[in-house]
Design a protein around this motif. Structure first.
Motif, PDB file in Angstrom:
ATOM      1  N   THR A  84      -7.523 -15.841  14.448  1.00 32.85           N
ATOM      2  CA  THR A  84      -7.303 -14.344  14.008  1.00 32.85           C
ATOM      3  C   THR A  84      -6.773 -14.310  12.433  1.00 32.85           C
ATOM      4  O   THR A  84      -6.425 -15.554  11.902  1.00 32.85           O
ATOM      5  N   ASP A  85      -6.525 -13.446  11.881  1.00 33.41           N
ATOM      6  CA  ASP A  85      -6.130 -13.450  10.619  1.00 33.41           C
ATOM      7  C   ASP A  85      -4.755 -14.042  10.294  1.00 33.41           C
ATOM      8  O   ASP A  85      -3.973 -13.792  11.365  1.00 33.41           O
ATOM      9  N   ARG A  86      -4.612 -14.736   9.395  1.00 32.63           N
ATOM     10  CA  ARG A  86      -2.999 -15.334   8.929  1.00 32.63           C
ATOM     11  C   ARG A  86      -2.362 -14.442   8.112  1.00 32.63           C
ATOM     12  O   ARG A  86      -3.030 -13.981   7.284  1.00 32.63           O
ATOM     13  N   SER A  87      -1.118 -14.274   8.393  1.00 34.71           N
ATOM     14  CA  SER A  87       0.018 -13.509   7.794  1.00 34.71           C
ATOM     15  C   SER A  87       0.699 -14.356   6.778  1.00 34.71           C
ATOM     16  O   SER A  87       1.310 -13.857   5.816  1.00 34.71           O
ATOM     17  N   GLU A  88       0.707 -15.607   6.958  1.00 35.96           N
ATOM     18  CA  GLU A  88       1.578 -16.619   6.246  1.00 35.96           C
ATOM     19  C   GLU A  88       0.834 -17.673   5.992  1.00 35.96           C
ATOM     20  O   GLU A  88       0.018 -18.077   6.765  1.00 35.96           O
ATOM     21  N   ASN A  89       1.398 -18.522   4.998  1.00 39.26           N
ATOM     22  CA  ASN A  89       0.665 -19.761   4.616  1.00 39.26           C
ATOM     23  C   ASN A  89       1.325 -20.857   4.966  1.00 39.26           C
ATOM     24  O   ASN A  89       2.502 -21.110   4.427  1.00 39.26           O
ATOM     25  N   LYS A  90       1.253 -21.316   6.124  1.00 37.21           N
ATOM     26  CA  LYS A  90       1.929 -22.643   6.778  1.00 37.21           C
ATOM     27  C   LYS A  90       1.210 -23.991   6.709  1.00 37.21           C
ATOM     28  O   LYS A  90       0.073 -24.153   7.141  1.00 37.21           O
ATOM     29  N   LEU A  91       1.940 -25.020   5.899  1.00 41.42           N
ATOM     30  CA  LEU A  91       1.410 -26.090   5.912  1.00 41.42           C
ATOM     31  C   LEU A  91       2.066 -27.117   6.881  1.00 41.42           C
ATOM     32  O   LEU A  91       3.073 -26.907   7.209  1.00 41.42           O
ATOM     33  N   VAL A  92       1.242 -28.160   7.606  1.00 40.71           N
ATOM     34  CA  VAL A  92       2.036 -28.946   8.640  1.00 40.71           C
ATOM     35  C   VAL A  92       1.472 -30.138   8.489  1.00 40.71           C
ATOM     36  O   VAL A  92       0.243 -30.442   8.334  1.00 40.71           O
ATOM     37  N   PHE A  93       2.322 -31.295   8.933  1.00 38.71           N
ATOM     38  CA  PHE A  93       2.187 -32.568   8.954  1.00 38.71           C
ATOM     39  C   PHE A  93       2.638 -33.142  10.335  1.00 38.71           C
ATOM     40  O   PHE A  93       3.582 -32.510  10.707  1.00 38.71           O
ATOM     41  N   VAL A  94       1.937 -33.880  11.119  1.00 35.29           N
ATOM     42  CA  VAL A  94       2.456 -34.420  12.357  1.00 35.29           C
ATOM     43  C   VAL A  94       2.361 -35.907  12.107  1.00 35.29           C
ATOM     44  O   VAL A  94       1.236 -36.577  11.798  1.00 35.29           O
ATOM     45  N   GLY A  95       3.350 -36.656  12.342  1.00 32.54           N
ATOM     46  CA  GLY A  95       3.302 -38.138  12.471  1.00 32.54           C
ATOM     47  C   GLY A  95       4.689 -38.419  12.152  1.00 32.54           C
ATOM     48  O   GLY A  95       5.617 -38.086  11.961  1.00 32.54           O
ATOM     49  N   ARG A  96       4.669 -39.989  12.230  1.00 32.04           N
ATOM     50  CA  ARG A  96       5.900 -40.741  11.986  1.00 32.04           C
ATOM     51  C   ARG A  96       6.229 -40.411  10.499  1.00 32.04           C
ATOM     52  O   ARG A  96       5.280 -40.378   9.299  1.00 32.04           O
ATOM     53  N   VAL A  97       7.565 -40.298  10.240  1.00 30.90           N
ATOM     54  CA  VAL A  97       8.062 -39.977   8.679  1.00 30.90           C
ATOM     55  C   VAL A  97       8.334 -41.270   8.182  1.00 30.90           C
ATOM     56  O   VAL A  97       9.480 -41.771   8.067  1.00 30.90           O
ATOM     57  N   THR A  98       7.260 -42.198   7.904  1.00 36.23           N
ATOM     58  CA  THR A  98       7.549 -43.411   7.143  1.00 36.23           C
ATOM     59  C   THR A  98       6.586 -43.480   5.921  1.00 36.23           C
ATOM     60  O   THR A  98       6.132 -42.571   5.439  1.00 36.23           O
ATOM     61  N   LEU A  99       7.111 -44.675   5.366  1.00 37.43           N
ATOM     62  CA  LEU A  99       6.494 -44.659   3.959  1.00 37.43           C
ATOM     63  C   LEU A  99       4.987 -44.625   3.613  1.00 37.43           C
ATOM     64  O   LEU A  99       4.426 -43.983   2.793  1.00 37.43           O
ATOM     65  N   GLU A 100       4.376 -45.310   4.695  1.00 36.63           N
ATOM     66  CA  GLU A 100       2.930 -45.341   4.320  1.00 36.63           C
ATOM     67  C   GLU A 100       2.302 -44.003   4.728  1.00 36.63           C
ATOM     68  O   GLU A 100       1.081 -43.775   4.230  1.00 36.63           O
ATOM     69  N   LYS A 101       2.869 -43.023   5.171  1.00 34.58           N
ATOM     70  CA  LYS A 101       2.570 -41.694   5.177  1.00 34.58           C
ATOM     71  C   LYS A 101       2.582 -40.847   4.282  1.00 34.58           C
ATOM     72  O   LYS A 101       1.860 -39.773   3.908  1.00 34.58           O
ATOM     73  N   GLU A 102       3.278 -41.420   3.206  1.00 37.41           N
ATOM     74  CA  GLU A 102       3.248 -40.834   1.782  1.00 37.41           C
ATOM     75  C   GLU A 102       3.535 -39.295   1.847  1.00 37.41           C
ATOM     76  O   GLU A 102       3.058 -38.745   1.263  1.00 37.41           O
ATOM     77  N   ILE A 103       4.344 -38.851   2.632  1.00 35.33           N
ATOM     78  CA  ILE A 103       4.658 -37.291   2.707  1.00 35.33           C
ATOM     79  C   ILE A 103       5.385 -36.822   1.407  1.00 35.33           C
ATOM     80  O   ILE A 103       5.358 -35.546   1.206  1.00 35.33           O
ATOM     81  N   ASP A 104       5.976 -37.748   0.585  1.00 37.22           N
ATOM     82  CA  ASP A 104       6.653 -37.419  -0.760  1.00 37.22           C
ATOM     83  C   ASP A 104       5.523 -36.449  -1.640  1.00 37.22           C
ATOM     84  O   ASP A 104       5.803 -35.963  -2.413  1.00 37.22           O
ATOM     85  N   VAL A 105       4.167 -37.182  -1.538  1.00 38.50           N
ATOM     86  CA  VAL A 105       3.093 -36.540  -2.130  1.00 38.50           C
ATOM     87  C   VAL A 105       2.984 -35.244  -1.812  1.00 38.50           C
ATOM     88  O   VAL A 105       2.571 -34.270  -2.767  1.00 38.50           O
ATOM     89  N   ILE A 106       3.033 -34.881  -0.649  1.00 43.18           N
ATOM     90  CA  ILE A 106       2.910 -33.459  -0.223  1.00 43.18           C
ATOM     91  C   ILE A 106       3.847 -32.489  -0.585  1.00 43.18           C
ATOM     92  O   ILE A 106       3.841 -31.434  -1.105  1.00 43.18           O
ATOM     93  N   LEU A 107       5.166 -33.177  -0.592  1.00 41.43           N
ATOM     94  CA  LEU A 107       6.262 -32.350  -1.301  1.00 41.43           C
ATOM     95  C   LEU A 107       6.255 -32.175  -2.887  1.00 41.43           C
ATOM     96  O   LEU A 107       6.610 -30.679  -3.339  1.00 41.43           O
ATOM     97  N   ARG A 108       5.585 -32.885  -3.385  1.00 44.77           N
ATOM     98  CA  ARG A 108       5.438 -32.771  -4.834  1.00 44.77           C
ATOM     99  C   ARG A 108       4.469 -31.887  -4.938  1.00 44.77           C
ATOM    100  O   ARG A 108       4.352 -31.242  -6.006  1.00 44.77           O
ATOM    101  N   ALA A 109       3.316 -31.698  -4.013  1.00 43.85           N
ATOM    102  CA  ALA A 109       2.210 -30.945  -4.305  1.00 43.85           C
ATOM    103  C   ALA A 109       2.641 -29.330  -4.090  1.00 43.85           C
ATOM    104  O   ALA A 109       2.237 -28.726  -4.844  1.00 43.85           O
ATOM    105  N   LEU A 110       3.843 -29.375  -3.053  1.00 46.50           N
ATOM    106  CA  LEU A 110       4.383 -28.179  -2.717  1.00 46.50           C
ATOM    107  C   LEU A 110       4.828 -27.384  -4.040  1.00 46.50           C
ATOM    108  O   LEU A 110       4.648 -26.044  -4.264  1.00 46.50           O
ATOM    109  N   THR A 111       5.496 -28.024  -4.941  1.00 44.85           N
ATOM    110  CA  THR A 111       6.132 -27.654  -6.041  1.00 44.85           C
ATOM    111  C   THR A 111       5.057 -27.206  -7.109  1.00 44.85           C
ATOM    112  O   THR A 111       5.386 -26.352  -7.860  1.00 44.85           O
ATOM    113  N   ARG A 112       3.733 -27.473  -6.712  1.00 40.46           N
ATOM    114  CA  ARG A 112       2.715 -27.287  -7.986  1.00 40.46           C
ATOM    115  C   ARG A 112       1.993 -25.795  -7.465  1.00 40.46           C
ATOM    116  O   ARG A 112       1.048 -25.380  -8.131  1.00 40.46           O
ATOM    117  N   LEU A 113       1.972 -25.546  -6.256  1.00 49.11           N
ATOM    118  CA  LEU A 113       1.463 -24.189  -5.459  1.00 49.11           C
ATOM    119  C   LEU A 113       1.946 -22.869  -6.211  1.00 49.11           C
ATOM    120  O   LEU A 113       3.298 -22.967  -6.516  1.00 49.11           O
TER     121      LEU A 113
END
Length: 406
Positions: free
Chosen positions: A222-251
């Motif tokens: 169905t139509d989305r009323s909110e813009n929700k990003l999600v990641f699922v997994g271990r919160v470890t260095l190799e997942k490079e979640i920091d890159v996603i956080l930095r991308a969030l600031t650019r949106l």
């Protein structure tokens, strides 16, 4: 003194396909650990039980350093799990290991008691190594699935930088010594198989998807009323979640995009601090460890699944997102391009490039409704080839040394 059964061949019937197999699955990581290798072993074991096979699992002890046999509920099935005494590796947030000089003794006793038709090891590290060595002495068929790259554990070795490359070379040689005992070697993807063949003397490594039951996940078309990003997994260095956080600031702020991180790990505090420093903490949610039901709900309600990891041998989490009808934005690294077909069910971005990642995310969030829906259907269609029943068919054939179906 040698075991009374040592050296006796164990043969698996290839004429009676109805006769159940006695399968021993050896895991260096298993429930309650949350990672791709553990999740695969759980689904494999439960799926084999559902098919009428007799399954025993070997795994590290959970809390106490005690060896014992337990009946555990895994994926809705009652499984016999042999827990070997293990110790926590404190540089890692959850890793426990069995002492190598004890594992061979544990393996001998267990193999004499269980007398499996086949042993399926999930790594070459400690438990898998012990079972492969002792099992091969008894003539038991060994099937090995490789989920481990030595490069993935560098951050937890405490080695100085100059010693890390030597560790990687030793790690691959060590893997080769164990995997050569197997009659069949598999990895989750073709790219992982190619990688294994480049770094060892193994050949004819077979890619077999970890698989999942797509019907367990729900897609919201169905139509989305909110813009929700999600990641699922271990919160470890190799997942490079920091890159996603930095991308969030650019949106574009007008998109009001939020980001949910489903999972836990040793990098959580550092990432919470980074989110605060970047000024996005009010738009980022760290759920910690959640139930399967909560995980599936987080995927269903999301708009895009984002993964920046550069060390995925397959990524069960990405497949779960696709089964939930999500477009995926993923790093163009290791096995992720096997799942994310650029421009079809999502986009790829250059690993570590948060600017490009932000552009890909924003492109999806601004898509016309019909284009977004097309990507959702592409994810649902693409994940069909990873159905768990295909995976189970393949492994049952490998266990019996029969032609692979399909």
């Amino acid at each position: 003194m040698p075991s009374p059964t040592e050296g006796l061949p164990h043969t698996v019937s290839t004429t009676d396909r109805t006769a159940p197999l006695r399968i021993l699955i050896g895991c260096d990581t298993f429930l309650p650990d949350v990672n791709g290798a553990a999740r695969f072993a759980e689904r494999l074991a439960a799926g084999l039980v559902q098919r009428g096979e007799t399954v025993h699992v070997v795994a590290p002890s959970i809390r106490h350093n005690l060896t014992g046999t337990f009946v555990e509920n895994i994926e809705g099935e009652q499984l016999t799990v042999h827990r070997w005494a293990s110790w926590r590796w404190y540089p890692h947030d959850w890793l426990r290991f069995v002492l190598p000089w004890r594992a061979r003794g544990y393996a001998r006793k267990l193999l004499d008691a269980v007398r499996p038709d086949v042993i399926h090891i999930q790594s070459h590290i400690v438990i898998g190594r012990a079972l492969a060595i002792e099992g091969s002495k008894r003539g038991i068929r060994i099937v090995a699935t490789n989920h481990v790259m030595p490069e993935n554990v560098l951050d937890f070795t405490l080695l100085p930088e100059r010693a890390k490359q030597a560790f990687v070379r030793w790690g691959w040689r060590d893997a080769d010594r164990v995997l050569k005992l197997a009659s069949a070697v598999t990895t989750p993807t073709q790219r992982a198989a190619d990688f294994l063949e480049r770094n060892t003397h193994r050949r004819n490594v077979r890619p077999v998807s970890c698989g999942l039951r797509a019907s367990n996940y729900t897609a919201d078309l169905t139509d989305r009323s909110e813009n929700k990003l999600v990641f699922v997994g271990r919160v470890t260095l190799e997942k490079e979640i920091d890159v996603i956080l930095r991308a969030l600031t650019r949106l574009d702020p007008e998109l009001n995009a939020t980001f949910k991180i489903v999972g836990d790990g040793d990098q959580r505090k550092q990432l919470e601090k980074l989110a605060n420093e970047l000024g996005v903490s009010s738009r980022v949610t760290f759920t910690g460890r959640v139930s399967d039901e909560e995980l599936r709900a987080s995927l269903t309600e999301a708009s895009i699944f984002v993964i920046a990891s550069v060390a995925e041998l397959q990524s069960i989490a990405t497949m779960e997102a696709m089964a939930s009808g999500l477009p995926v934005v993923a790093a163009d690294a290791m096995a992720l391009p096997h799942l994310v077909h650029d421009g079809e069910n999502g986009f790829l971005f250059q690993p570590g490039n948060d600017r490009e990642l932000a552009e890909r995310i924003e492109k999806i969030l601004r898509m016309p409704r019909d284009e977004y829906l097309r990507m959702q259907h592409a994810s649902l269609d693409t994940v069909k080839v990873h159905d768990i029943d295909r995976t189970l068919d393949t492994f049952e054939a490998l266990y019996r040394d029969e032609p692979i179906p399909g």
